[in-house]
Write a protein that holds these residues in place. Structure first.
Motif, PDB file in Angstrom:
ATOM      1  N   ASP A 113      41.815  26.418  35.923  1.00 47.36           N
ATOM      2  CA  ASP A 113      42.224  27.750  35.474  1.00 47.36           C
ATOM      3  C   ASP A 113      41.752  28.804  36.480  1.00 47.36           C
ATOM      4  N   PHE A 114      42.589  29.853  36.664  1.00 44.97           N
ATOM      5  CA  PHE A 114      42.248  30.925  37.626  1.00 44.97           C
ATOM      6  C   PHE A 114      42.867  32.225  37.088  1.00 44.97           C
ATOM      7  N   VAL A 115      42.019  33.087  36.471  1.00 50.44           N
ATOM      8  CA  VAL A 115      42.519  34.321  35.864  1.00 50.44           C
ATOM      9  C   VAL A 115      41.869  35.519  36.548  1.00 50.44           C
ATOM     10  N   LEU A 116      42.696  36.443  37.051  1.00 49.35           N
ATOM     11  CA  LEU A 116      42.215  37.591  37.822  1.00 49.35           C
ATOM     12  C   LEU A 116      41.975  38.823  36.952  1.00 49.35           C
ATOM     13  N   ALA A 117      41.029  39.635  37.367  1.00 48.49           N
ATOM     14  CA  ALA A 117      40.865  40.977  36.786  1.00 48.49           C
ATOM     15  C   ALA A 117      41.876  41.901  37.474  1.00 48.49           C
ATOM     16  N   ASP A 118      42.148  43.036  36.856  1.00 45.94           N
ATOM     17  CA  ASP A 118      43.124  43.970  37.423  1.00 45.94           C
ATOM     18  C   ASP A 118      42.689  44.440  38.814  1.00 45.94           C
ATOM     19  N   GLY A 119      43.673  44.521  39.706  1.00 43.54           N
ATOM     20  CA  GLY A 119      43.414  45.090  41.028  1.00 43.54           C
ATOM     21  C   GLY A 119      43.023  44.076  42.098  1.00 43.54           C
ATOM     22  N   PHE A 120      43.068  42.772  41.772  1.00 43.64           N
ATOM     23  CA  PHE A 120      42.679  41.763  42.760  1.00 43.64           C
ATOM     24  C   PHE A 120      43.852  40.832  43.044  1.00 43.64           C
ATOM     25  N   ASP A 121      43.892  40.317  44.290  1.00 40.56           N
ATOM     26  CA  ASP A 121      44.958  39.423  44.731  1.00 40.56           C
ATOM     27  C   ASP A 121      44.454  37.978  44.699  1.00 40.56           C
ATOM     28  N   ARG A 122      45.235  37.061  44.106  1.00 40.76           N
ATOM     29  CA  ARG A 122      44.811  35.673  43.918  1.00 40.76           C
ATOM     30  C   ARG A 122      44.476  34.984  45.236  1.00 40.76           C
ATOM     31  N   VAL A 123      45.398  35.076  46.205  1.00 41.19           N
ATOM     32  CA  VAL A 123      45.197  34.391  47.488  1.00 41.19           C
ATOM     33  C   VAL A 123      43.945  34.907  48.179  1.00 41.19           C
ATOM     34  N   GLU A 124      43.756  36.221  48.165  1.00 42.15           N
ATOM     35  CA  GLU A 124      42.589  36.809  48.835  1.00 42.15           C
ATOM     36  C   GLU A 124      41.288  36.367  48.161  1.00 42.15           C
ATOM     37  N   LEU A 170      33.453  29.884  35.315  1.00 46.94           N
ATOM     38  CA  LEU A 170      32.644  30.497  36.363  1.00 46.94           C
ATOM     39  C   LEU A 170      33.268  31.842  36.755  1.00 46.94           C
ATOM     40  N   TYR A 171      32.436  32.728  37.257  1.00 48.71           N
ATOM     41  CA  TYR A 171      32.895  34.075  37.585  1.00 48.71           C
ATOM     42  C   TYR A 171      32.701  34.367  39.071  1.00 48.71           C
ATOM     43  N   THR A 172      33.526  35.274  39.584  1.00 51.82           N
ATOM     44  CA  THR A 172      33.375  35.747  40.970  1.00 51.82           C
ATOM     45  C   THR A 172      33.314  37.271  40.955  1.00 51.82           C
ATOM     46  N   ALA A 173      32.345  37.808  41.674  1.00 49.37           N
ATOM     47  CA  ALA A 173      32.228  39.263  41.831  1.00 49.37           C
ATOM     48  C   ALA A 173      32.387  39.601  43.311  1.00 49.37           C
ATOM     49  N   ILE A 174      33.190  40.587  43.612  1.00 47.94           N
ATOM     50  CA  ILE A 174      33.405  41.035  44.996  1.00 47.94           C
ATOM     51  C   ILE A 174      32.973  42.493  45.101  1.00 47.94           C
ATOM     52  N   ASP A 175      31.999  42.703  45.967  1.00 46.41           N
ATOM     53  CA  ASP A 175      31.455  44.059  46.174  1.00 46.41           C
ATOM     54  C   ASP A 175      31.037  44.703  44.856  1.00 46.41           C
ATOM     55  N   GLY A 176      30.368  43.897  44.001  1.00 46.54           N
ATOM     56  CA  GLY A 176      29.818  44.426  42.756  1.00 46.54           C
ATOM     57  C   GLY A 176      30.819  44.618  41.647  1.00 46.54           C
ATOM     58  N   LYS A 177      32.052  44.097  41.806  1.00 41.55           N
ATOM     59  CA  LYS A 177      33.057  44.205  40.744  1.00 41.55           C
ATOM     60  C   LYS A 177      33.505  42.808  40.317  1.00 41.55           C
ATOM     61  N   LEU A 178      33.642  42.616  39.019  1.00 40.83           N
ATOM     62  CA  LEU A 178      34.076  41.328  38.491  1.00 40.83           C
ATOM     63  C   LEU A 178      35.530  41.093  38.888  1.00 40.83           C
ATOM     64  N   ALA A 179      35.812  39.997  39.630  1.00 44.07           N
ATOM     65  CA  ALA A 179      37.154  39.784  40.178  1.00 44.07           C
ATOM     66  C   ALA A 179      37.943  38.723  39.438  1.00 44.07           C
ATOM     67  N   THR A 180      37.270  37.667  39.008  1.00 47.35           N
ATOM     68  CA  THR A 180      38.018  36.562  38.393  1.00 47.35           C
ATOM     69  C   THR A 180      37.122  35.678  37.551  1.00 47.35           C
ATOM     70  N   ILE A 181      37.765  34.983  36.619  1.00 51.58           N
ATOM     71  CA  ILE A 181      37.118  33.887  35.916  1.00 51.58           C
ATOM     72  C   ILE A 181      37.930  32.634  36.231  1.00 51.58           C
ATOM     73  N   ILE A 182      37.230  31.553  36.608  1.00 53.00           N
ATOM     74  CA  ILE A 182      37.908  30.287  36.877  1.00 53.00           C
ATOM     75  C   ILE A 182      37.334  29.225  35.951  1.00 53.00           C
ATOM     76  N   ALA A 183      38.033  28.112  35.831  1.00 53.50           N
ATOM     77  CA  ALA A 183      37.515  26.996  35.036  1.00 53.50           C
ATOM     78  C   ALA A 183      37.645  25.717  35.852  1.00 53.50           C
ATOM     79  N   VAL A 184      36.639  24.897  35.755  1.00 54.95           N
ATOM     80  CA  VAL A 184      36.606  23.610  36.453  1.00 54.95           C
ATOM     81  C   VAL A 184      36.360  22.513  35.429  1.00 54.95           C
ATOM     82  N   ALA A 185      37.085  21.406  35.557  1.00 56.16           N
ATOM     83  CA  ALA A 185      36.902  20.272  34.636  1.00 56.16           C
ATOM     84  C   ALA A 185      36.598  19.021  35.449  1.00 56.16           C
ATOM     85  N   ASP A 186      35.713  18.217  34.911  1.00 50.29           N
ATOM     86  CA  ASP A 186      35.315  16.964  35.567  1.00 50.29           C
ATOM     87  C   ASP A 186      35.632  15.815  34.610  1.00 50.29           C
ATOM     88  N   PRO A 187      36.521  14.887  34.977  1.00 48.85           N
ATOM     89  CA  PRO A 187      36.909  13.809  34.055  1.00 48.85           C
ATOM     90  C   PRO A 187      35.717  12.933  33.675  1.00 48.85           C
TER      91      PRO A 187
END
Length: 842
Positions: free
Chosen positions: A525-536, A623-640
């Motif tokens: 899973d890969f869900v972006l916060a407003d104002g961010f580009d997925r590829v970047e 898991l979360y990613t912050a870029i320059d102090g702003k929350l950018a995305t939440i991702i999910a990882v699964a392990d079989p």
């Protein structure tokens, strides 16, 4: 002001060596006592079944004193042949220097060096480490070339020769003792036999014939008992041989006096007991022979492992293929394997594709696919395709050699249950000799006529029946067979005491990533916060995670590689233990981690709360990613989850055990996994250093076994009562563990615990038989039943019972070879969905 500098004590070093001549548990006690008395010895443990000593010393230079201590007690340390590959020799003077360096090492009897083959052959009792150290001081490097097949073969040959000699002596003793038995006992059993002897050869001639035949039995096949038993008695340290020697000599010498000078004996006591002396020697030789055969079978697991070592290898040299002894293969050589070949050394495939049967390592029957880059293990069997691989480990460094050393170390271990046996057997033989003397005195003073005869016969019976062989063999033989059976199933006991501790286990705690799961998570899973580009965002995340070795990091990098995103330069990378990672990418500061990392940074994750909750309920790790102090995305990882996990946890429950999971995942995710797998206890959101505290807390529920595979599991493995390492994990984890599951499958856990139960049960059966036998029959041999029932135990029957007791103990231990594990073979097809259950990674 004077500073006090504390010098840390030197780490004790373990020395292992064989000992010849031990026959019973009292021998073991004496050798241990002698070794422990040597200055510099921290502890000493001797195993009767393997005939090896394990000594912990603070200074390896005490090695000569150890040999002298063994020899002073009447036993010997056999020499061995060591082959060393020596590097750096260029001329004959080098050869001389290497030979002198080797000959200066304590325990070396001879050393010869071949400049052409660059090999040194060393004879003696020196340790390999001491030889390598001596060469290093003179400027040469060397390695032990073959875990020494020659040494193993020499040991096998020695055992075979000993067994052949026992067989020869048994046949001789039986052939000469049978006429003695017929002449003497026939007169008492067969009606008319006494008269027949008197009317033919005469009773005097019969006694003379018995004297001659018995003298041969005692002097030739029975000589071993006197050459070993009498010196031990004179040293004040009697053993089993002493009991036999004193008992048979007493019967023989009394008979000689009755035959040649009967007048010195009291009236009514002139009888001969030649048949007792001859038949006792014969029966004890029979017991020794059967024991030697059975002991040979207890070590079959090691023999089979040694037999898996290939003798030759096909190696590319100077543009051609040459077949050379496996001892001459060096790391970096390219080795070729044809279909059906047994791989000679460990390596990495560089050419070809095939399937390799690795059942000797893992216990799993299904062959494993191998292509370029795959690792292969020496001793495994190539199936259909041709392979070329680069040798990475040779000689004693191969996995097979390490497995053999692990199994040998476990087989030579002493369990806590052995402590009672050691305490008893130290004083057992002297106590028996005292009891025999007391028996003789009581019968001589208060016994009926002929009191001297009754006293002699009963004293001999006590000496013969009380041999502590069965006691000494009860524990080590079961350990040998049990650990050998474990090795066949892919369960390696690095420490023998783990056998007993596993049986007492009440809780099994499991690491998650790589243990319950495959350890190869994927981005789901890969869900972006407003104002961010997925590829970047993904490109920035992948750049940072490329510096991390965590399985989750690999999943993010692989997702970026799948989209062929450009790898951006990274600066100031740092791992924040237990939280996540941070770095600078293209001038932007990136933080990636769990929700607790975001809170630590002062970021509000409420926007993603419901989504994180749903992902956790699905068993994924958010898991979360912050870029320059702003929350950018939440991702999910699964392990079989591993296909074997649900079935293995079910098997643990069937054994009556509680199952716990320790993970760094958040509580919601961890509970979701636990519900799916039926796990009883969950400890979540644990930082790496918190695993030890979690293990300590869970130990309150009972003895605990911990299963893990990573570097961060090593402290928890060491803290647990029993640590089990997944064999596909890291070397650090395996070194910290007590048990290694070679297949990487959790099926090994219930298999190991079930084997532990069977082995300890088998040991207790053996100890009960050994102690019960002596406790019950020594008083009978002394004659306690005679006043009431008129029953006495003949020394001949005492010898037979003594021999059978050892054979019974060995036979019972060998039943473990037929142990059937609760989870053998592949995962049951009744659980097909388990492989697709998604689990988060830590």
């Amino acid at each position: 002001m004077n500073a006090h500098i504390e010098i840390p004590p030197e780490t004790p070093k373990m020395i292992h060596f064989p000992i010849e001549g031990m026959t019973c548990a009292s021998c073991v006690g004496r050798v241990e006592k002698a070794l422990s008395a040597v200055t510099g010895v921290v502890s000493a443990s001797v195993n009767l079944a393997t005939e090896r000593a394990e000594v912990s010393v603070s200074n390896p230079s005490v090695w000569p004193e150890l040999i002298r201590a063994v020899e002073a007690t009447g036993y010997s340390v056999p020499g061995k042949t060591i082959e060393l590959a020596v590097e750096g020799m260029t001329c004959a003077s080098c050869v001389g220097r290497v030979e002198r360096a080797l000959q200066s090492v304590h325990g070396v009897t001879s050393a010869t060096v071949n400049l052409a083959s660059e090999q040194a052959t060393v004879e003696g009792t020196a340790e390999v480490s001491a030889l390598l150290a001596a060469l290093a001081k003179t400027g040469y490097t060397a390695r032990d070339v073959a875990r020494d097949i020659a040494e193993d073969e020499a040991k096998t040959a020695r055992k075979d020769a000993e067994q052949a000699l026992l067989k020869r002596d048994l046949v001789l003793a039986a052939a000469f003792a049978l006429p003695v038995f017929v002449l003497e006992m026939g007169s008492h059993i067969i009606p008319g036999m006494h008269s027949l002897i008197g009317s033919t050869i005469g009773h005097e001639a019969s006694w003379l014939l018995q004297f001659a035949l018995t003298s041969f039995v005692l002097a030739v096949p029975g000589l071993r008992f006197y050459t070993k038993g009498m010196p031990a008695l004179l040293r004040g340290a009697p053993d089993m041989n002493s009991l036999v020697a004193v008992g048979t000599l007493a019967a023989y010498l009394f008979s000689v006096v009755a035959t040649f000078v009967p007048g010195v004996l009291p009236e009514g006591t002139v009888n001969v007991y030649y048949e007792a002396a001859a038949v006792i020697v014969t029966l004890i030789l029979l017991g020794r022979y059967l024991e030697a055969r059975a002991k040979g079978r207890t070590s079959e697991a090691i023999k089979r492992l040694v037999g898996l070592q290939a003798k030759t290898a096909r190696v590319r040299r100077d543009g051609s293929i040459v077949e050379i002894p496996v001892a001459e293969v060096t790391p970096g050589d390219i080795v070729e394997a044809r279909p059906g070949d047994r791989l000679p050394v460990d390596g990495e495939v560089v050419e070809g594709e095939s399937y390799v049967d690795e059942s000797m390592i893992t216990g799993e029957p299904v062959p494993v696919a191998k292509t370029a880059g795959s690792e292969v293990v020496g001793g495994t069997v190539n199936q259909h395709g041709a392979l070329a691989f680069r040798a990475t480990a040779v000689g004693g460094d191969t996995m097979l050699s390490q497995i053999i050393r692990m199994v040998e170390a476990a087989q030579g271990a002493k369990l806590p249950i052995q402590a009672l046996v050691d305490r008893v057997t130290m004083w057992f033989v002297p106590a028996v000799m005292t009891l025999a003397a007391l028996t003789f005195g009581v019968w001589l003073i208060w016994g009926p006529d002929p009191a001297l005869t009754f006293g002699l016969v009963n004293a001999v019976a006590v000496l013969i029946i009380a041999c502590p062989c069965a006691m000494g063999l009860a524990t080590p033989t079961s350990i040998m067979v049990g650990t050998g059976r474990g090795a066949e199933m892919g369960v390696l006991f690095r420490k023998g005491e783990a056998l007993q501790l596993l049986k007492e286990t009440r809780v099994v705690a499991l690491d998650k990533t790589g243990t319950l799961t495959e350890g190869k998570p994927a981005l789901t899973d890969f869900v972006l916060a407003d104002g961010f580009d997925r590829v970047e965002v993904l490109a920035h995340m992948a750049a940072v995670e490329a510096r991390s070795e965590h399985p989750i990091a690999r999943a993010i990098v692989e997702a970026a590689e799948a989209e062929r995103l450009e790898r951006l330069p990274v600066e100031n990378f740092a791992s924040v233990t237990g939280y996540g990672v941070e770095a600078t990418v293209g001038g932007s500061r990136i933080h990636i981690g769990a929700d607790r990392f975001m809170r630590k940074l002062g970021l509000d994750t409420a926007f993603f709360y419901r989504l994180a909750e749903r992902l956790g309920d699905e068993g994924k790790t958010p898991l979360y990613t912050a870029i320059d102090g702003k929350l950018a995305t939440i991702i999910a990882v699964a392990d079989p989850i591993k296909a074997s996990t649900p079935e293995a946890i079910g098997a643990l429950h069937d054994l009556g055990l509680k199952v716990a999971m320790i993970t760094g995942d958040n509580a919601r995710t961890a509970k979701a996994i636990a519900r799916r797998l039926g796990i009883d206890e969950v400890v979540s959101e644990v930082l790496p250093d918190g695993k030890v505290h979690a293990v300590k807390r869970l130990k309150a529920m009972g003895r605990l076994a911990y299963v893990g595979d990573g570097i961060n599991d090593a402290p928890a493995l060491a803290e647990a009562d029993v640590g089990l390492a997944i064999g596909t994990g890291t070397d650090v984890a395996i070194e910290a563990a007590d048990v290694v599951l070679m297949s990487g499958s959790l099926k090994g856990i219930p298999n190991a615990i079930a084997l532990s139960h069977s082995t300890i049960r088998n040991i207790r059966q053996n100890l009960f038989w050994a102690f019960a036998y002596n406790t019950a029959l020594i008083p009978v041999a002394a004659g306690v039943l005679y006043p009431v029932f008129g029953v006495l135990l003949s020394p001949v029957f005492a010898a037979g019972a003594m021999a059978l007791s050892s054979v019974f103990v060995l036979g019972n231990a060998l039943r473990l070879k037929r142990f059937i594990a609760p989870m053998m073979g592949e995962t049951s097809p009744s659980h097909p969905p388990s492989a697709s259950v998604a689990a988060p990674a830590e």
